[in-house]
Design an enzyme around this catalytic site. Structure first.
Site, PDB file in Angstrom:
ATOM      1  N   ASP A 179       0.868  -1.174   0.000  1.00 45.05           N
ATOM      2  CA  ASP A 179       0.000   0.000   0.000  1.00 45.05           C
ATOM      3  C   ASP A 179       0.913   1.235   0.000  1.00 45.05           C
ATOM      4  OD1 ASP A 179      -1.997   1.822   0.212  1.00 45.05           O
ATOM      5  OD2 ASP A 179      -2.910   0.978   2.027  1.00 45.05           O
ATOM      6  N   PHE A 232       7.613   7.460  -1.311  1.00 46.95           N
ATOM      7  CA  PHE A 232       7.317   6.713  -2.541  1.00 46.95           C
ATOM      8  C   PHE A 232       8.058   7.285  -3.751  1.00 46.95           C
ATOM      9  CE2 PHE A 232       2.890   8.795  -1.836  1.00 46.95           C
ATOM     10  CZ  PHE A 232       3.266  10.006  -2.386  1.00 46.95           C
ATOM     11  N   HIS A 250      -3.824  11.650  -7.592  1.00 45.43           N
ATOM     12  CA  HIS A 250      -4.527  12.940  -7.764  1.00 45.43           C
ATOM     13  C   HIS A 250      -3.929  14.069  -6.915  1.00 45.43           C
ATOM     14  CE1 HIS A 250      -7.844  12.491  -4.391  1.00 45.43           C
ATOM     15  NE2 HIS A 250      -6.647  12.214  -3.960  1.00 45.43           N
TER      16      HIS A 250
HETATM   17  C1  LIG Z   1      -4.571  11.525   0.295  1.00 51.26           C
HETATM   18  S1  LIG Z   1      -3.623  10.606   1.447  1.00 51.26           S
HETATM   19  C2  LIG Z   1      -4.150   8.958   1.085  1.00 51.26           C
HETATM   20  C3  LIG Z   1      -3.823   7.996   2.192  1.00 51.26           C
HETATM   21  C4  LIG Z   1      -4.357   6.569   1.961  1.00 51.26           C
HETATM   22  N1  LIG Z   1      -3.863   5.981   0.743  1.00 51.26           N
HETATM   23  C5  LIG Z   1      -5.854   6.606   1.933  1.00 51.26           C
HETATM   24  O1  LIG Z   1      -6.441   6.489   0.853  1.00 51.26           O
HETATM   25  O2  LIG Z   1      -6.437   6.787   3.008  1.00 51.26           O
HETATM   26  C6  LIG Z   1      -2.000  10.679   0.711  1.00 51.26           C
HETATM   27  C7  LIG Z   1      -0.947   9.932   1.505  1.00 51.26           C
HETATM   28  O3  LIG Z   1       0.291  10.050   0.805  1.00 51.26           O
HETATM   29  C8  LIG Z   1       1.302  10.174   1.775  1.00 51.26           C
HETATM   30  N2  LIG Z   1       2.487  10.775   1.176  1.00 51.26           N
HETATM   31  C9  LIG Z   1       2.660  12.042   0.729  1.00 51.26           C
HETATM   32  N3  LIG Z   1       3.892  12.198   0.232  1.00 51.26           N
HETATM   33  C10 LIG Z   1       4.517  11.006   0.373  1.00 51.26           C
HETATM   34  C11 LIG Z   1       5.800  10.521   0.023  1.00 51.26           C
HETATM   35  N4  LIG Z   1       6.699  11.317  -0.559  1.00 51.26           N
HETATM   36  N5  LIG Z   1       6.089   9.234   0.288  1.00 51.26           N
HETATM   37  C12 LIG Z   1       5.187   8.416   0.893  1.00 51.26           C
HETATM   38  N6  LIG Z   1       3.943   8.816   1.236  1.00 51.26           N
HETATM   39  C13 LIG Z   1       3.619  10.099   0.980  1.00 51.26           C
HETATM   40  C14 LIG Z   1       0.689  11.034   2.836  1.00 51.26           C
HETATM   41  O4  LIG Z   1       1.405  10.949   4.045  1.00 51.26           O
HETATM   42  C15 LIG Z   1      -0.712  10.456   2.901  1.00 51.26           C
HETATM   43  O5  LIG Z   1      -0.807   9.424   3.837  1.00 51.26           O
END
Ligand SMILES: C[S@@+](CC[C@H](N)C(=O)[O-])C[C@H]1O[C@@H](n2cnc3c(N)ncnc32)[C@H](O)[C@@H]1O
Length: 339
Positions: A179, A232, A250
């Site tokens: 995930d 990521f 998005h």
């Molecule tokens: C809109 S949230 C979605 C979280 C989860 N997938 C959900 O649907 O509930 C975006 C996620 O991307 C993570 N995120 C943002 N930049 C990131 C990065 N560079 N590497 C890993 N995760 C990241 C944030 O911490 C957040 O948990």
């Protein structure tokens, strides 16, 4: 050019109502000051509240006057008090509104990027850095209370969605799933709980990754759910059967989305799948949300053909599109060379 006489005074008033910033800001300031909570119960005098909050009594009276016209508060013999309607803005209302409106929580702070919408429309990029001095994710990294409120907002928004997404797709096909940007792990935990032979691996930034560890521990899934704190944009755990991107692409412009997809493709084995769950563009009436995603992230809800084109650049072929909830689709991609 149409004659101005076709525009009635009512039309002008309704455009003013739509465009006026006083009401949206009054609601935000009320929530930020905690007025709906403070004015619960019997009425409290403006002077007393102003002293407690260290704000101007004259200005507070103006704010309360406007909130009264909106039905958020009402005047009682002892002062103003919150109405039943206004109680939906109280901290314990549990409807997501406080996070959305509070100027010092992730959601409310993000919305303020819309004040700089002209910048986004001109450049096509995020307005958040112009408003707040750095991009959304850097802001969350710098201010732990913003990160905490964002993670809570993400978990809250998914309460109704997770059961639908779980039921709407055959997750049990995949012995292992990564995930990618999995947040606090609510969705992955539900998938693993429903499929006892599956194993999961969640990647997200600290301290969110730590929150995911807490989710898996609380649900006794820690033996099947690994968590890696990391980005990521760096190499992902390799060799899983599926790489899940739920509401990730998005949040990013095309360049960011390409970099994330590139990391998935480099980690996925030839028979693996990349699964994209998003509210797909053009499927629902979300024009306001589209502008918010642009202003906050420089991102957008892409249409299926746009996601397909994005993924095709990485050798991915779109195999199936499934409506997994009333708001989101799941796009299943495989490596083009495989069947
Ligand atoms: C809109 S949230 C979605 C979280 C989860 N997938 C959900 O649907 O509930 C975006 C996620 O991307 C993570 N995120 C943002 N930049 C990131 C990065 N560079 N590497 C890993 N995760 C990241 C944030 O911490 C957040 O948990």
């Amino acid at each position: 050019m149409p004659a101005l006489t076709f525009v009635t005074a009512h039309d002008i008033a309704s455009i003013r109502t739509m465009a006026g910033l006083a009401t949206p800001m009054a609601l935000r300031v009320a929530v930020t000051l905690g007025l709906p909570d403070r004015l619960r119960g019997d009425g409290v005098s403006t002077e007393q509240v102003a002293t407690e909050l260290n704000v101007s009594p004259v200005a507070l009276e103006l704010l309360l006057g406007h909130l009264a016209t909106l039905g958020i508060v009402e005047r009682a013999s002892t002062g103003h008090r919150t109405t039943d309607y206004g109680a939906s803005l109280c901290a314990d209302a549990d409807n997501g509104l406080v996070n959305f409106l509070h100027l010092d929580m992730a959601g409310g702070r993000a919305e303020m990027a819309l004040v700089e919408l002209l910048h986004s429309i001109t450049t096509g990029g995020a307005a958040y850095p112009r408003r707040h001095g750095q991009d959304f994710w850097a802001d969350l990294a710098r201010f732990p209370h913003l990160r905490e409120s964002f993670d809570q907002q993400m978990t809250h928004r998914f309460r109704d969605q997770v059961p639908q997404i779980l039921a709407g797709y055959d997750w049990g096909r995949f012995p292992t799933v990564v995930d990618v940007g999995g947040g606090h792990g609510t969705l992955l935990a539900a998938i693993l709980a429903a499929h006892p032979r599956m194993r999961g691996h969640l990647v997200d930034l600290e301290p969110t990754a730590d929150g995911a560890r807490g989710t898996f521990a609380a649900q006794r899934l820690a033996d099947r759910a690994q968590v890696t704190a990391g980005s990521f944009f760096d190499p992902l755990p390799r060799g899983a059967d599926a790489y899940l991107l739920c509401d990730i692409l998005h949040d990013w412009d095309d360049d960011g989305a390409h970099r994330i997809l590139g990391r998935c493709v480099e980690a996925v084995p030839p028979t693996g799948r990349v699964l994209v769950i998003e509210p797909v563009g053009g499927r629902r009436d979300s024009t306001g949300f589209d502008l918010a995603m642009l202003a906050i992230f420089g991102g957008r809800e892409r249409r299926i053909d746009e996601l397909d084109a994005l993924a095709a650049a990485h050798g991915l072929t779109l195999d199936a599109v499934t409506d997994v909830s009333d708001q989101r689709c799941l796009l299943e991609f495989r490596l083009a060379a495989t069947g």
